[in-house]
Design a protein around this motif. Structure first.
Motif, PDB file in Angstrom:
ATOM      1  N   ALA A  94      -4.839  -2.405  -7.766  1.00  0.00           N
ATOM      2  CA  ALA A  94      -5.435  -1.125  -8.151  1.00  0.00           C
ATOM      3  C   ALA A  94      -5.152  -0.888  -9.628  1.00  0.00           C
ATOM      4  O   ALA A  94      -4.013  -0.931 -10.067  1.00  0.00           O
ATOM      5  CB  ALA A  94      -4.862  -0.006  -7.303  1.00  0.00           C
ATOM      6  N   ALA A 152       0.870  -1.172   0.000  1.00  0.00           N
ATOM      7  CA  ALA A 152       0.000   0.000   0.000  1.00  0.00           C
ATOM      8  C   ALA A 152       0.911   1.228   0.000  1.00  0.00           C
ATOM      9  O   ALA A 152       1.346   1.692   1.055  1.00  0.00           O
ATOM     10  CB  ALA A 152      -0.920  -0.007   1.213  1.00  0.00           C
ATOM     11  N   ASP A 153       1.234   1.713  -1.184  1.00  0.00           N
ATOM     12  CA  ASP A 153       2.145   2.841  -1.330  1.00  0.00           C
ATOM     13  C   ASP A 153       1.357   4.066  -1.767  1.00  0.00           C
ATOM     14  O   ASP A 153       0.956   4.179  -2.936  1.00  0.00           O
ATOM     15  CB  ASP A 153       3.225   2.497  -2.353  1.00  0.00           C
ATOM     16  CG  ASP A 153       4.326   3.540  -2.425  1.00  0.00           C
ATOM     17  OD1 ASP A 153       4.105   4.684  -1.963  1.00  0.00           O
ATOM     18  OD2 ASP A 153       5.400   3.213  -2.939  1.00  0.00           O
ATOM     19  N   GLY A 154       1.108   4.973  -0.825  1.00  0.00           N
ATOM     20  CA  GLY A 154       0.342   6.186  -1.118  1.00  0.00           C
ATOM     21  C   GLY A 154       1.056   7.124  -2.071  1.00  0.00           C
ATOM     22  O   GLY A 154       0.416   7.878  -2.806  1.00  0.00           O
ATOM     23  N   LEU A 155       2.370   7.085  -2.093  1.00  0.00           N
ATOM     24  CA  LEU A 155       3.125   7.974  -2.962  1.00  0.00           C
ATOM     25  C   LEU A 155       2.984   7.586  -4.433  1.00  0.00           C
ATOM     26  O   LEU A 155       2.739   8.438  -5.290  1.00  0.00           O
ATOM     27  CB  LEU A 155       4.616   7.957  -2.561  1.00  0.00           C
ATOM     28  CG  LEU A 155       5.535   8.879  -3.340  1.00  0.00           C
ATOM     29  CD1 LEU A 155       5.129  10.342  -3.118  1.00  0.00           C
ATOM     30  CD2 LEU A 155       6.977   8.667  -2.910  1.00  0.00           C
ATOM     31  N   THR A 156       3.099   6.303  -4.736  1.00  0.00           N
ATOM     32  CA  THR A 156       3.022   5.854  -6.134  1.00  0.00           C
ATOM     33  C   THR A 156       1.626   5.376  -6.528  1.00  0.00           C
ATOM     34  O   THR A 156       1.353   5.183  -7.709  1.00  0.00           O
ATOM     35  CB  THR A 156       3.999   4.694  -6.380  1.00  0.00           C
ATOM     36  OG1 THR A 156       3.613   3.575  -5.580  1.00  0.00           O
ATOM     37  CG2 THR A 156       5.425   5.099  -6.058  1.00  0.00           C
ATOM     38  N   GLY A 157       0.772   5.144  -5.548  1.00  0.00           N
ATOM     39  CA  GLY A 157      -0.558   4.622  -5.856  1.00  0.00           C
ATOM     40  C   GLY A 157      -0.570   3.119  -6.056  1.00  0.00           C
ATOM     41  O   GLY A 157      -1.570   2.547  -6.476  1.00  0.00           O
ATOM     42  N   ASP A 158       0.534   2.461  -5.769  1.00  0.00           N
ATOM     43  CA  ASP A 158       0.627   1.002  -5.923  1.00  0.00           C
ATOM     44  C   ASP A 158      -0.064   0.329  -4.734  1.00  0.00           C
ATOM     45  O   ASP A 158       0.395   0.442  -3.596  1.00  0.00           O
ATOM     46  CB  ASP A 158       2.106   0.592  -5.997  1.00  0.00           C
ATOM     47  CG  ASP A 158       2.286  -0.876  -6.345  1.00  0.00           C
ATOM     48  OD1 ASP A 158       1.310  -1.511  -6.797  1.00  0.00           O
ATOM     49  OD2 ASP A 158       3.408  -1.387  -6.171  1.00  0.00           O
ATOM     50  N   HIS A 159      -1.180  -0.329  -5.018  1.00  0.00           N
ATOM     51  CA  HIS A 159      -1.937  -1.043  -3.985  1.00  0.00           C
ATOM     52  C   HIS A 159      -2.268  -2.426  -4.516  1.00  0.00           C
ATOM     53  O   HIS A 159      -2.896  -2.555  -5.566  1.00  0.00           O
ATOM     54  CB  HIS A 159      -3.237  -0.304  -3.642  1.00  0.00           C
ATOM     55  CG  HIS A 159      -3.004   1.029  -3.027  1.00  0.00           C
ATOM     56  ND1 HIS A 159      -2.717   1.187  -1.702  1.00  0.00           N
ATOM     57  CD2 HIS A 159      -3.003   2.272  -3.571  1.00  0.00           C
ATOM     58  CE1 HIS A 159      -2.544   2.468  -1.442  1.00  0.00           C
ATOM     59  NE2 HIS A 159      -2.718   3.152  -2.570  1.00  0.00           N
TER      60      HIS A 159
END
Length: 126
Positions: A79, A53-60
Motif C-alpha cells: 500500500a 494487514a494492519d488497520g491501525l497503521t495502514g500497513d498492508h
C-alpha cells in the motif's frame, strides 16, 4: 638384511624426492577423504507466502515466491501513501535474467495544498 633395508630406503627416498606417488593396490590403510567426489548440489525448491494487514497503521503488504532450481517467480504488493497499491510480478532465471512488471491499483489521492499565510511568504514583511 642391512642391504635390503638400504635398498628399500633408497626406493622410498627416490619416490618421495621425485614426487611420484605409487599406485594404491588395496593393501594396507590409505587415508582418503570419504566425501571426495561427492556432489553437494541439491536442487533448490521452495514456496512461501507472507502478508500484513494492519488497520491501525495502514500497513498492508503481501508477497508470494516460488523457486524450482534456478527459476524464481513471484509477486508482491504494498500500500502506497497516496492510497494506491503497487503490485510487482517478477521472474528470474539463467536465460532471461531478472524481469519485473509493476502495476498500480486504485486512484492516487493527494492532500490539498495548504495556502500560505498572508504576510509570511513572498511579500517581504517579516
Amino acid at each position: 638384511m642391512a642391504l635390503l633395508f638400504v635398498a628399500i630406503l633408497a626406493v622410498v627416498f627416490s619416490v618421495v624426492s621425485s614426487g611420484v606417488v605409487p599406485a594404491y593396490h588395496g593393501y594396507g590403510p590409505v587415508h582418503h577423504d570419504p566425501l571426495e567426489g561427492v556432489d553437494y548440489y541439491a536442487h533448490p525448491r521452495y514456496s512461501y507466502n507472507y502478508g500484513v494487514a494492519d488497520g491501525l497503521t495502514g500497513d498492508h503488504k503481501t508477497q508470494h515466491e516460488v523457486r524450482d532450481g534456478d527459476v524464481v517467480k513471484g509477486s508482491y504488493s504494498v500500500a502506497e501513501p497516496d492510497g494506491t497499491i503497487r503490485v510487482v510480478h517478477y521472474a528470474a532465471d539463467d536465460h532471461n535474467g531478472f524481469n519485473a512488471v509493476v502495476t498500480r491499483i486504485g486512484k492516487a489521492v493527494h492532500a490539498a495544498p495548504v495556502a500560505a499565510a498572508h504576510g509570511f511568504l513572498g511579500h517581504g514583511h517579516y
